[in-house]
Design a protein around this motif. Structure first.
Motif, mmCIF file in Angstrom:
data_model
loop_
_atom_site.group_PDB
_atom_site.id
_atom_site.type_symbol
_atom_site.label_atom_id
_atom_site.label_comp_id
_atom_site.label_asym_id
_atom_site.label_seq_id
_atom_site.Cartn_x
_atom_site.Cartn_y
_atom_site.Cartn_z
ATOM 1 N N LYS A 213 1.237 -0.924 -0.078
ATOM 2 C CA LYS A 213 -0.135 0.288 -0.005
ATOM 3 C C LYS A 213 1.632 0.778 -0.047
ATOM 4 N N PRO A 214 -0.066 1.850 -0.067
ATOM 5 C CA PRO A 214 1.719 3.502 -0.528
ATOM 6 C C PRO A 214 2.436 3.956 1.169
ATOM 7 N N GLU A 215 1.633 3.356 1.855
ATOM 8 C CA GLU A 215 2.415 3.693 3.706
ATOM 9 C C GLU A 215 2.956 3.380 3.760
ATOM 10 N N ASN A 216 3.641 1.918 2.694
ATOM 11 C CA ASN A 216 4.852 0.731 2.752
ATOM 12 C C ASN A 216 5.912 0.881 1.782
ATOM 13 N N LEU A 217 5.826 1.980 0.655
ATOM 14 C CA LEU A 217 6.132 2.839 0.169
ATOM 15 C C LEU A 217 6.619 3.880 -0.033
ATOM 16 N N LEU A 218 8.781 3.625 0.028
ATOM 17 C CA LEU A 218 8.360 5.024 0.821
ATOM 18 C C LEU A 218 10.096 5.637 -0.166
ATOM 19 N N TYR A 219 10.351 6.987 -0.346
ATOM 20 C CA TYR A 219 11.248 7.205 -0.789
ATOM 21 C C TYR A 219 12.707 7.810 -0.383
ATOM 22 N N TYR A 220 13.300 6.640 -0.340
ATOM 23 C CA TYR A 220 14.631 7.569 -0.392
ATOM 24 C C TYR A 220 15.450 8.801 0.161
ATOM 25 N N HIS A 221 14.980 9.328 0.191
ATOM 26 C CA HIS A 221 15.019 10.507 0.473
ATOM 27 C C HIS A 221 14.616 11.748 -0.151
ATOM 28 N N PRO A 222 14.134 12.703 -0.181
ATOM 29 C CA PRO A 222 13.628 13.882 -0.764
ATOM 30 C C PRO A 222 13.463 14.938 -2.157
ATOM 31 N N GLY A 223 14.718 14.361 -2.546
ATOM 32 C CA GLY A 223 15.018 14.732 -4.174
ATOM 33 C C GLY A 223 14.436 13.993 -5.046
ATOM 34 N N VAL A 224 13.733 14.642 -6.453
ATOM 35 C CA VAL A 224 13.007 14.210 -7.668
ATOM 36 C C VAL A 224 13.695 12.770 -7.649
ATOM 37 N N ASP A 225 14.625 12.538 -7.986
ATOM 38 C CA ASP A 225 15.369 11.131 -8.486
ATOM 39 C C ASP A 225 15.542 10.249 -7.700
ATOM 40 N N SER A 226 15.072 10.008 -6.204
ATOM 41 C CA SER A 226 15.201 10.025 -5.030
ATOM 42 C C SER A 226 14.523 7.825 -5.822
ATOM 43 N N ARG A 227 15.042 7.088 -5.047
ATOM 44 C CA ARG A 227 14.329 5.624 -5.463
ATOM 45 C C ARG A 227 13.563 5.733 -4.495
ATOM 46 N N LEU A 228 12.791 3.754 -4.628
ATOM 47 C CA LEU A 228 11.215 3.756 -3.618
ATOM 48 C C LEU A 228 11.443 2.917 -3.466
ATOM 49 N N LEU A 229 11.462 2.708 -2.122
ATOM 50 C CA LEU A 229 12.103 1.802 -1.491
ATOM 51 C C LEU A 229 10.266 0.337 -1.173
ATOM 52 N N VAL A 230 10.215 -0.176 -1.669
ATOM 53 C CA VAL A 230 9.132 -1.487 -0.786
ATOM 54 C C VAL A 230 9.769 -1.553 1.009
ATOM 55 N N THR A 231 8.382 -1.040 1.726
ATOM 56 C CA THR A 231 9.212 -1.617 3.160
ATOM 57 C C THR A 231 8.196 -2.307 3.779
ATOM 58 N N ASP A 232 8.292 -2.716 5.066
ATOM 59 C CA ASP A 232 7.125 -3.450 6.165
ATOM 60 C C ASP A 232 7.745 -4.895 5.493
ATOM 61 N N PHE A 233 8.340 -5.444 6.326
ATOM 62 C CA PHE A 233 7.931 -7.468 5.586
ATOM 63 C C PHE A 233 7.413 -7.973 7.251
ATOM 64 N N GLY A 234 7.085 -7.279 7.598
ATOM 65 C CA GLY A 234 5.857 -7.881 9.008
ATOM 66 C C GLY A 234 5.125 -9.078 8.780
ATOM 67 N N LEU A 235 4.613 -8.352 7.387
ATOM 68 C CA LEU A 235 3.635 -9.886 6.829
ATOM 69 C C LEU A 235 3.945 -10.494 6.329
ATOM 70 N N ALA A 236 5.188 -10.066 5.234
ATOM 71 C CA ALA A 236 5.595 -11.281 4.124
ATOM 72 C C ALA A 236 5.885 -12.078 4.494
ATOM 73 N N THR A 237 6.333 -12.883 3.104
ATOM 74 C CA THR A 237 6.522 -14.808 4.003
ATOM 75 C C THR A 237 7.205 -14.825 2.917
ATOM 76 N N PHE A 238 7.316 -16.079 2.421
ATOM 77 C CA PHE A 238 8.159 -17.189 1.656
ATOM 78 C C PHE A 238 7.270 -18.071 0.819
ATOM 79 N N GLY A 239 7.055 -18.048 0.173
ATOM 80 C CA GLY A 239 5.669 -19.416 -1.053
ATOM 81 C C GLY A 239 4.812 -18.441 -1.715
ATOM 82 N N GLY A 240 3.858 -19.171 -2.703
ATOM 83 C CA GLY A 240 3.082 -18.705 -3.060
ATOM 84 C C GLY A 240 4.168 -18.137 -4.762
#
Length: 420
Positions: A213-240
């Motif tokens: 969800k948008p809250e778990n997609l964070l920009y590394y820094h405020p600049g326009v060239d920042s990369r976007l990070l997938v975060t929050d693996f509290g519900l992540a799992t192996f499988g599927g």
């Protein structure tokens, strides 16, 4: 960088011969479980992006949401707590930025390099907490990608584990949309390209995130060239992990439509982003993440959600029907390729839903919406977000008051009577 407090498997119906009864009871159990875990609604924040905050997250019985503290960090503020000497000798602890039932996240600064980091304090005194910690670390230790939050180091103690992560300071995806005075399809496509790169990498490792969800997609820094990070693996799992491409001949709702490892059954996540197979408590694959990407794409292009209703029960019904539209502003100004991209992800049959690799090759993403209109969508998106936040605030009291009655009404229905 959140933390769920456990992976709880749904109860199983032992009558294998009565398929209709099994389906209805599964849906009933899912609805009751999510309704019982409903967070108490707080007064809506003035920030219109607050409607899509982690407060809306629903998780199964035994789990609680992870809440980030959106507050100003004052100069010189420090978080008062006892830290292991190994941690405090390497990092200067600054402020609390998030909390969960088994964990807290603090902002820290490396004493030598002065670089900022996030430190997640995970309490591991109970078996459930140890299980959660082990599961999340298993994922974090495996991943290394520019668009996935990076694990720096881990300090293990008998009662607590300190997890040092790179700190994203650029705000979440929706914050970035709102903070820009000018926002076009090209901006949305570029953001989604980075999301798909991170999600595709996770899926290649057989990791299903389950709470995109948008809250778990964070920009590394405020600049326009920042990369976007997938975060929050509290519900992540192996499988599927899916091992074959889309199968156009797959029957709707047939889990055998793709050649996959169908090992995931835990119902979890945030309802507005949940795929139909999750709502139905069917075995599912990493395709649930792709449905969530479709919902995210819809939101950042319009400021609205594709599926919305006044109650959780009605919301689940809307998701299962799979009916949504592109009505109202700014949709007349959004290109057909963008709408086609969303349709290919919000496909009720997981066997026909785009995989991450296929979505990244969609013409709209591949060309970064080069052929789309350069019209500024920011005003319409902001207006829609404010309208939705206002509706949520007005419904807050009535939802809380009627929550227990709704749960009793659902729970008292005989199996097989839940009409769609």
């Amino acid at each position: 960088m959140g933390c769920g407090t456990g992976k709880v498997l749904p109860s199983q119906n032992g009558n294998e011969n009565e398929e209709k009864s099994k389906r209805d009871v599964s849906v009933l159990q899912s609805l009751v479980a999510f309704a019982m875990e409903r967070d108490h609604h707080e007064e809506s924040k003035k920030n219109v992006s607050g409607f899509f905050s982690t407060k809306s997250r629903r998780v199964p019985a035994g789990q609680t949401s992870f809440r980030f503290e959106k507050q100003q960090e004052k100069s010189g503020d420090t978080y008062k707590d006892k830290f292991d000497a190994r941690v405090s000798s390497r990092y200067r602890i600054k402020a609390l930025i998030g909390r969960g039932s088994f964990s807290r996240v603090v902002r820290a600064e490396h004493r030598t390099s002065r670089r900022p980091f996030a430190i997640k304090l995970m309490e591991v005194e109970t078996p459930q907490a140890r299980e959660v910690c082990a599961a999340e670390l298993a994922v974090l230790r495996r991943v290394h990608h520019a668009n996935v939050v990076r694990l720096v180091e881990v300090f293990q103690c008998p009662r607590r584990v300190y997890v040092v992560l790179e700190l994203a300071t650029g705000g979440d995806l929706l914050d970035r949309v709102l903070s820009r005075g000018h926002y076009t399809e090209r901006d949305a496509a570029q953001a989604l390209r980075m999301v798909l790169a991170g999600v595709g990498y996770l899926h290649s490792l057989a990791i299903t995130h389950r709470d995109l969800k948008p809250e778990n997609l964070l920009y590394y820094h405020p600049g326009v060239d920042s990369r976007l990070l997938v975060t929050d693996f509290g519900l992540a799992t192996f499988g599927g992990a899916e091992t074959s491409g889309r199968n156009p001949s797959a029957q709707s709702g047939d889990i055998n439509g793709t050649s996959s490892t169908w090992s995931l059954r835990t119902t979890c996540g945030t309802p507005e982003y949940m795929a139909p197979e999750l709502v139905l408590r069917k075995p599912y694959s990493c395709a649930v993440d792709m449905w969530a990407v479709g919902v995210i794409a819809y939101i950042i292009l319009s400021g609205a959600v594709p599926f919305e209703d006044d109650t959780q029960t009605q919301l689940y019904r809307s998701i299962l029907r799979g009916k949504y539209g592109f009505r109202g502003n700014p949709w007349p100004s959004v290109s057909n390729p963008a709408k086609d991209f969303i349709r290919a992800l919000l496909e009720s049959d997981p066997g026909r839903r785009l995989r991450a690799e296929q979505a990244s090759r969609h013409p709209w993403i591949l060309t970064a919406a080069a052929g789309s209109s350069a019209r500024n969508l920011h005003r319409s998106i902001s207006r829609n977000l404010r309208h939705r936040a206002s509706r949520n605030s007005s419904r807050c009291h009535s939802r809380t008051t009627n929550s227990a009655a709704d749960v009793r009404s659902i729970a008292e229905r005989p199996a097989g009577t839940l009409a769609w």
